[in-house]
Motif scaffolding. Structure first.
Motif, PDB file in Angstrom:
ATOM      1  N   THR A   1       0.805  -1.224   0.000  1.00 36.87           N
ATOM      2  CA  THR A   1       0.000   0.000   0.000  1.00 36.87           C
ATOM      3  C   THR A   1       0.838   1.274   0.000  1.00 36.87           C
ATOM      4  O   THR A   1       0.322   2.336  -0.314  1.00 36.87           O
ATOM      5  CB  THR A   1      -0.929   0.026   1.229  1.00 36.87           C
ATOM      6  N   LYS A   2       2.087   1.180   0.366  1.00 37.61           N
ATOM      7  CA  LYS A   2       2.926   2.378   0.414  1.00 37.61           C
ATOM      8  C   LYS A   2       3.222   2.862  -1.002  1.00 37.61           C
ATOM      9  O   LYS A   2       3.590   2.090  -1.875  1.00 37.61           O
ATOM     10  CB  LYS A   2       4.226   2.072   1.139  1.00 37.61           C
ATOM     11  N   LYS A   3       3.036   4.122  -1.205  1.00 38.20           N
ATOM     12  CA  LYS A   3       3.280   4.716  -2.523  1.00 38.20           C
ATOM     13  C   LYS A   3       4.724   5.195  -2.566  1.00 38.20           C
ATOM     14  O   LYS A   3       5.055   6.270  -2.096  1.00 38.20           O
ATOM     15  CB  LYS A   3       2.308   5.866  -2.772  1.00 38.20           C
ATOM     16  N   HIS A   4       5.581   4.375  -3.122  1.00 39.55           N
ATOM     17  CA  HIS A   4       6.991   4.703  -3.146  1.00 39.55           C
ATOM     18  C   HIS A   4       7.562   4.839  -4.552  1.00 39.55           C
ATOM     19  O   HIS A   4       8.735   5.068  -4.723  1.00 39.55           O
ATOM     20  CB  HIS A   4       7.789   3.661  -2.350  1.00 39.55           C
ATOM     21  N   ARG A   5       6.737   4.696  -5.556  1.00 42.59           N
ATOM     22  CA  ARG A   5       7.207   4.858  -6.931  1.00 42.59           C
ATOM     23  C   ARG A   5       6.596   6.124  -7.515  1.00 42.59           C
ATOM     24  O   ARG A   5       5.467   6.484  -7.231  1.00 42.59           O
ATOM     25  CB  ARG A   5       6.811   3.666  -7.792  1.00 42.59           C
ATOM     26  N   GLN A   6       7.357   6.755  -8.375  1.00 43.30           N
ATOM     27  CA  GLN A   6       6.921   8.015  -8.977  1.00 43.30           C
ATOM     28  C   GLN A   6       7.156   7.954 -10.471  1.00 43.30           C
ATOM     29  O   GLN A   6       8.147   7.389 -10.929  1.00 43.30           O
ATOM     30  CB  GLN A   6       7.726   9.161  -8.363  1.00 43.30           C
ATOM     31  N   ILE A   7       6.235   8.516 -11.231  1.00 41.62           N
ATOM     32  CA  ILE A   7       6.425   8.670 -12.669  1.00 41.62           C
ATOM     33  C   ILE A   7       6.279  10.140 -13.005  1.00 41.62           C
ATOM     34  O   ILE A   7       5.658  10.905 -12.264  1.00 41.62           O
ATOM     35  CB  ILE A   7       5.428   7.828 -13.505  1.00 41.62           C
ATOM     36  N   SER A   8       6.828  10.547 -14.110  1.00 38.84           N
ATOM     37  CA  SER A   8       6.660  11.935 -14.549  1.00 38.84           C
ATOM     38  C   SER A   8       6.050  11.926 -15.939  1.00 38.84           C
ATOM     39  O   SER A   8       6.293  11.027 -16.733  1.00 38.84           O
ATOM     40  CB  SER A   8       8.001  12.678 -14.560  1.00 38.84           C
ATOM     41  N   LEU A   9       5.239  12.919 -16.193  1.00 40.41           N
ATOM     42  CA  LEU A   9       4.560  13.060 -17.479  1.00 40.41           C
ATOM     43  C   LEU A   9       4.930  14.401 -18.085  1.00 40.41           C
ATOM     44  O   LEU A   9       4.990  15.405 -17.385  1.00 40.41           O
ATOM     45  CB  LEU A   9       3.041  13.003 -17.297  1.00 40.41           C
ATOM     46  N   ARG A  10       5.119  14.405 -19.374  1.00 40.05           N
ATOM     47  CA  ARG A  10       5.368  15.663 -20.077  1.00 40.05           C
ATOM     48  C   ARG A  10       4.068  16.117 -20.705  1.00 40.05           C
ATOM     49  O   ARG A  10       3.399  15.345 -21.391  1.00 40.05           O
ATOM     50  CB  ARG A  10       6.443  15.483 -21.139  1.00 40.05           C
ATOM     51  N   MET A  11       3.705  17.368 -20.449  1.00 39.72           N
ATOM     52  CA  MET A  11       2.494  17.937 -21.034  1.00 39.72           C
ATOM     53  C   MET A  11       2.647  19.443 -21.087  1.00 39.72           C
ATOM     54  O   MET A  11       3.480  20.017 -20.381  1.00 39.72           O
ATOM     55  CB  MET A  11       1.253  17.534 -20.230  1.00 39.72           C
ATOM     56  N   SER A  12       1.812  20.050 -21.920  1.00 42.46           N
ATOM     57  CA  SER A  12       1.847  21.504 -22.034  1.00 42.46           C
ATOM     58  C   SER A  12       1.180  22.117 -20.807  1.00 42.46           C
ATOM     59  O   SER A  12       0.491  21.442 -20.041  1.00 42.46           O
ATOM     60  CB  SER A  12       1.119  21.947 -23.302  1.00 42.46           C
ATOM     61  N   LEU A  13       1.387  23.406 -20.641  1.00 40.03           N
ATOM     62  CA  LEU A  13       0.743  24.099 -19.520  1.00 40.03           C
ATOM     63  C   LEU A  13      -0.779  24.037 -19.644  1.00 40.03           C
ATOM     64  O   LEU A  13      -1.479  23.887 -18.649  1.00 40.03           O
ATOM     65  CB  LEU A  13       1.212  25.550 -19.452  1.00 40.03           C
ATOM     66  N   ALA A  14      -1.277  24.124 -20.874  1.00 42.02           N
ATOM     67  CA  ALA A  14      -2.729  24.059 -21.090  1.00 42.02           C
ATOM     68  C   ALA A  14      -3.265  22.677 -20.720  1.00 42.02           C
ATOM     69  O   ALA A  14      -4.335  22.561 -20.098  1.00 42.02           O
ATOM     70  CB  ALA A  14      -3.063  24.390 -22.543  1.00 42.02           C
TER      71      ALA A  14
ATOM     72  N   ARG B   1      -1.926  20.615 -18.572  1.00 36.39           N
ATOM     73  CA  ARG B   1      -1.828  20.510 -17.110  1.00 36.39           C
ATOM     74  C   ARG B   1      -2.972  21.255 -16.444  1.00 36.39           C
ATOM     75  O   ARG B   1      -3.577  20.761 -15.489  1.00 36.39           O
ATOM     76  CB  ARG B   1      -0.474  21.064 -16.672  1.00 36.39           C
ATOM     77  N   ALA B   2      -3.280  22.431 -16.946  1.00 33.81           N
ATOM     78  CA  ALA B   2      -4.385  23.214 -16.375  1.00 33.81           C
ATOM     79  C   ALA B   2      -5.721  22.497 -16.554  1.00 33.81           C
ATOM     80  O   ALA B   2      -6.554  22.488 -15.645  1.00 33.81           O
ATOM     81  CB  ALA B   2      -4.428  24.603 -17.027  1.00 33.81           C
ATOM     82  N   GLU B   3      -5.931  21.894 -17.713  1.00 29.52           N
ATOM     83  CA  GLU B   3      -7.166  21.149 -17.963  1.00 29.52           C
ATOM     84  C   GLU B   3      -7.273  19.938 -17.037  1.00 29.52           C
ATOM     85  O   GLU B   3      -8.331  19.642 -16.488  1.00 29.52           O
ATOM     86  CB  GLU B   3      -7.235  20.710 -19.431  1.00 29.52           C
TER      87      GLU B   3
ATOM     88  N   LEU C   1     -12.884  19.631 -10.249  1.00 29.66           N
ATOM     89  CA  LEU C   1     -14.320  19.373 -10.408  1.00 29.66           C
ATOM     90  C   LEU C   1     -14.739  18.056  -9.765  1.00 29.66           C
ATOM     91  O   LEU C   1     -15.831  17.930  -9.224  1.00 29.66           O
ATOM     92  CB  LEU C   1     -14.706  19.356 -11.891  1.00 29.66           C
ATOM     93  N   ALA C   2     -13.849  17.067  -9.827  1.00 32.33           N
ATOM     94  CA  ALA C   2     -14.155  15.766  -9.243  1.00 32.33           C
ATOM     95  C   ALA C   2     -13.902  15.740  -7.737  1.00 32.33           C
ATOM     96  O   ALA C   2     -14.283  14.786  -7.066  1.00 32.33           O
ATOM     97  CB  ALA C   2     -13.315  14.684  -9.931  1.00 32.33           C
ATOM     98  N   GLY C   3     -13.270  16.782  -7.213  1.00 32.40           N
ATOM     99  CA  GLY C   3     -12.980  16.833  -5.790  1.00 32.40           C
ATOM    100  C   GLY C   3     -11.774  15.991  -5.395  1.00 32.40           C
ATOM    101  O   GLY C   3     -11.676  15.540  -4.261  1.00 32.40           O
ATOM    102  N   PHE C   4     -10.864  15.781  -6.327  1.00 31.98           N
ATOM    103  CA  PHE C   4      -9.667  14.984  -6.077  1.00 31.98           C
ATOM    104  C   PHE C   4      -8.429  15.851  -6.169  1.00 31.98           C
ATOM    105  O   PHE C   4      -8.432  16.889  -6.834  1.00 31.98           O
ATOM    106  CB  PHE C   4      -9.513  13.878  -7.131  1.00 31.98           C
TER     107      PHE C   4
END
Length: 135
Positions: free
Chosen positions: A29-42, A44-46, A53-56
């Motif tokens: 259950t421990k969250k010890h792995r990380q990934i990175s995503l490349r995306m534009s600022l737009a 990321r904002a979306e 909106l989903a409350g997350f």
């Protein structure tokens, strides 16, 4: 004596205060792995807007979206068929360009009957393929 109350408003007893168990994260259950995503600022904002909106949180939204959705994949057979189709279309394009080049170069000396026969053959091949592809 003033007793404290639990989240539901009931008085807490000494036993219930002792029963508070802190659950330590396990390796599963421990969250010890990380990934990175490349995306534009737009983008990321979306993504952030949708998470809000989903409350997350952004992390929780991405996890929920990836765990509860299915991505449609393309199998190797489809890729092979698409490559063959693309090759076939390139050959047709090449033939049409050769006919157009001859017509433009010779202009008044072009055998229109021969050009018409060539174009009719190409048209027949395309129509036959379209019928096969629809099935």
């Amino acid at each position: 004596m003033i007793s404290s109350r639990n989240l539901l408003g009931f008085p807490q007893t000494p036993n219930s205060q002792k029963r508070k168990i802190k659950h330590e994260p396990t390796i599963e259950t421990k969250k010890h792995r990380q990934i990175s995503l490349r995306m534009s600022l737009a983008q990321r904002a979306e993504l952030q807007r949708k998470a809000d909106l989903a409350g997350f949180s952004l992390n929780a939204y991405v996890l929920a979206a990836t765990q509860h959705s299915q991505v449609a994949g393309v199998n190797n057979e489809q890729i092979r068929e698409l490559k063959q189709l693309n090759s076939w279309l390139k050959r047709i394009n090449s033939n049409l360009n050769m006919i157009a080049r001859v017509c433009n170069y010779k202009k008044d000396r072009v055998d229109l009957v021969l050009v018409n026969i060539c174009l009719s053959k190409i048209k027949a091949h395309v129509e036959n393929f379209a019928k096969e592809y629809k099935q």
